[in-house]
Enzyme design. Sequence first.
Site, PDB file in Angstrom:
ATOM      1  CG  ASP A  58      45.623  44.255  51.966  1.00  0.00           C
ATOM      2  OD1 ASP A  58      46.445  43.384  51.632  1.00  0.00           O
ATOM      3  OD2 ASP A  58      44.473  44.314  51.508  1.00  0.00           O
ATOM      4  CG  HIS A  71      44.711  40.481  51.357  1.00  0.00           C
ATOM      5  ND1 HIS A  71      45.272  41.273  50.380  1.00  0.00           N
ATOM      6  CD2 HIS A  71      43.849  39.650  50.727  1.00  0.00           C
ATOM      7  CE1 HIS A  71      44.755  40.934  49.199  1.00  0.00           C
ATOM      8  NE2 HIS A  71      43.910  39.943  49.377  1.00  0.00           N
ATOM      9  CG  ASP A 114      40.117  39.634  50.254  1.00  0.00           C
ATOM     10  OD1 ASP A 114      40.339  39.707  51.487  1.00  0.00           O
ATOM     11  OD2 ASP A 114      40.631  40.423  49.436  1.00  0.00           O
ATOM     12  CD  GLU A 115      42.384  38.812  46.018  1.00  0.00           C
ATOM     13  OE1 GLU A 115      42.294  38.923  44.794  1.00  0.00           O
ATOM     14  OE2 GLU A 115      42.844  39.720  46.746  1.00  0.00           O
ATOM     15  CD1 TRP A 127      35.182  39.492  46.819  1.00  0.00           C
ATOM     16  CD2 TRP A 127      36.401  40.219  45.090  1.00  0.00           C
ATOM     17  NE1 TRP A 127      36.302  38.702  46.743  1.00  0.00           N
ATOM     18  CE2 TRP A 127      37.071  39.125  45.686  1.00  0.00           C
ATOM     19  CE3 TRP A 127      36.988  40.848  43.986  1.00  0.00           C
ATOM     20  CZ2 TRP A 127      38.286  38.645  45.214  1.00  0.00           C
ATOM     21  CZ3 TRP A 127      38.207  40.367  43.518  1.00  0.00           C
ATOM     22  CH2 TRP A 127      38.839  39.273  44.125  1.00  0.00           C
ATOM     23  CE1 TYR A 136      35.194  45.182  44.102  1.00  0.00           C
ATOM     24  CE2 TYR A 136      37.480  44.755  43.492  1.00  0.00           C
ATOM     25  CZ  TYR A 136      36.389  44.521  44.320  1.00  0.00           C
ATOM     26  OH  TYR A 136      36.503  43.637  45.361  1.00  0.00           O
ATOM     27  CG  ASP A 143      40.223  49.062  41.971  1.00  0.00           C
ATOM     28  OD1 ASP A 143      38.998  48.822  41.842  1.00  0.00           O
ATOM     29  OD2 ASP A 143      41.078  48.173  42.091  1.00  0.00           O
ATOM     30  CD1 TRP A 151      39.384  47.183  45.125  1.00  0.00           C
ATOM     31  CD2 TRP A 151      40.329  46.886  47.120  1.00  0.00           C
ATOM     32  NE1 TRP A 151      38.606  46.293  45.828  1.00  0.00           N
ATOM     33  CE2 TRP A 151      39.165  46.090  47.056  1.00  0.00           C
ATOM     34  CE3 TRP A 151      41.093  46.865  48.295  1.00  0.00           C
ATOM     35  CZ2 TRP A 151      38.744  45.293  48.122  1.00  0.00           C
ATOM     36  CZ3 TRP A 151      40.671  46.053  49.341  1.00  0.00           C
ATOM     37  CH2 TRP A 151      39.524  45.287  49.253  1.00  0.00           C
ATOM     38  CD  GLU A 172      45.657  47.438  45.083  1.00  0.00           C
ATOM     39  OE1 GLU A 172      44.750  48.300  44.977  1.00  0.00           O
ATOM     40  OE2 GLU A 172      45.445  46.234  45.318  1.00  0.00           O
TER      41      GLU A 172
END
Length: 616
Positions: A193, A267, A333-334, A400, A425, A427, A471, A473
């Site tokens: 990532d 990412h 993704d994203e 997702w 999720y 997280d 995730w 973070e």
Amino acid sequence: MKRKRFSATMFSLCFCVLLTAQNINIIPQPKMVEMKEGYFTLTEKTLICFNDQQLKFLADYTSDNIRLLNKLELHVNSLTGDKKIARSINLILDNKLSIAEEGYVLSVFPKEILVQAKTSQGLFYGVQTLLQLIPVNGDRKVPSLLINDEPRFVWRGLMLDVSRHFFTIDEVKRLIDEMVVYKFNILHLHLTDDQGWRIEIKKLPELTRKGAWRVPRMGLWWDRECPKEGEEATYGGFYTQEEIKDLVRYAMQRHVNILPEIDVPGHSLAAIASYSYLSSSGLPYKVNPGCKFYGHDDNSLCAGKESTFEFLNTVFTEVAELFPFEYIHIGGDECFKGFWEKCKDCRKRMKDNGLKDANELQSYFIRRLEKMLLDKGKKLIGWDEILEGGLAPNATVMSWRGINGGIAAAKANHHVVMSPNNYAYLDLYQGDPAIEPPTYGMLRLNKVYSFEPVPEGVDPSYILGGQGNLWAESVPTFRQAEYMYWPRAFALAEVLWSPKESKDWNGFINRTEANLQRLSYEDINYSRSFYDAVITPLKDEKGHLLIQLSTEIEGLDLFYSFDNTYPDHHSLLYKNGQKLMIPKDADTFRVVTYKEGKPAGRMITVPLTDLAKRVK
Ligand code: ACM
């Protein structure tokens, strides 16, 4: 006389219920359980026997786990032919059995325990169930019963993001040990990532020399300071190929497939920080330490230059050789496409291939990856953005952003893994944000338990199963990862394994409580947030703040205060459905839960100004 007979029946009924409640706390709930009379008692003389050499590992695994759970040292013994040994635990592989591939039959008789299955995977799950029946309090009695079991879904996954924070191979192995108890069979590793590249690629050494390291930071993700000029990148790590091979072997022995994810084309800042030719802009970047950069820094691989595909071919050749699982996850993704729009190579690619927008360019990119993977004997799976601009012909979609991507993919005859952020999720917060480590969103245990992976109107044969994603973070340590997985992953295990009709929230909570004791015994961290109060702030028609309270589980009493004292069982007792008005000049609300007269959940202390901000 009549009265007496009645009491005897009542007694045996109660006994049966008690026996079930005390001894049968299996997660995930098996398909069929029939309680029988009596017990099998484990002793030093109990042998673990197996009828096929491929079961030697499982026999040793069973013995090791019984030693850990019950401090009892049992020997293993290879059987000749089909001869079983009385007073033993017999592991019997029989490919003529007419049960599901991953199914098993567990029979506990007073004189013998028998685990039977068609595959060693089925036997492994039979052993997991047996281990959950062995008490951890020193008691050595296993209740007599018959269990006939098989999973609802073939894909029962957990994801660990090892990019945002690095977890060691030993920690990943520990996660495998923990997840297999609950019959998960896929571990998805998010290996790359913007914040770190975690896998050695021999032909691309900069990926781990540079891309695996970032400047050290703590504090809130996205609020951190970006790397300073000349600052040393000391936080990170990566897995060597030898370590990956060892991990894969470890996972396979425990019937876990590792799904590697290389997240592209977005990412990708860690890859771009290693090889700046990979982006459209070609600008030099540092690996991101959790500071804001999205839309500003160019973290997408260029979809125009051939060198990007040459890079990916090198990466996926080595990844495909390391991981035996049939799937490779390519992310998708994203992807920020702002730099693609300004890039001459991307524009040329679009023109040459008749692609009308950046979504179609992304679709072109994913289709090329799919072909690349198929040439290496692998199937492509990606996040649901791979639907945008057209799905690659054989792609599997991991849904997702809710379940809609999954529905669209299944309706287009593609396989789907459901991991919707609003149910899976891990997280997200699992309790009140005032007392949980900072993260975002909310996903309580009861919501996870209510997850149904097959949406109405969708052909269930396209839904491979589901997955819980962690995730990382805000997960800097493995202890915190455990806190986020357990017990929410119990709920997912049950959603993905047990028959849909067997859902029973109160029963699940009883079994969760028993299993959390087992986690404590094994020093595995977990959350008790489901014992806490659920605070729902409201406003009346005049805009005055009101507070409603509830709990996720039954049988809790709620005590609260507005007067800056710590509430206990002498404080104000909340009555179900009440809307609490705020006393004049009160500034802080506190609430705590009790169960059967004893403190159960944590004290939640929250300023009323914060509660007012939570009202939608
Ligand atoms: C995702 O959460 N961006 C897949």
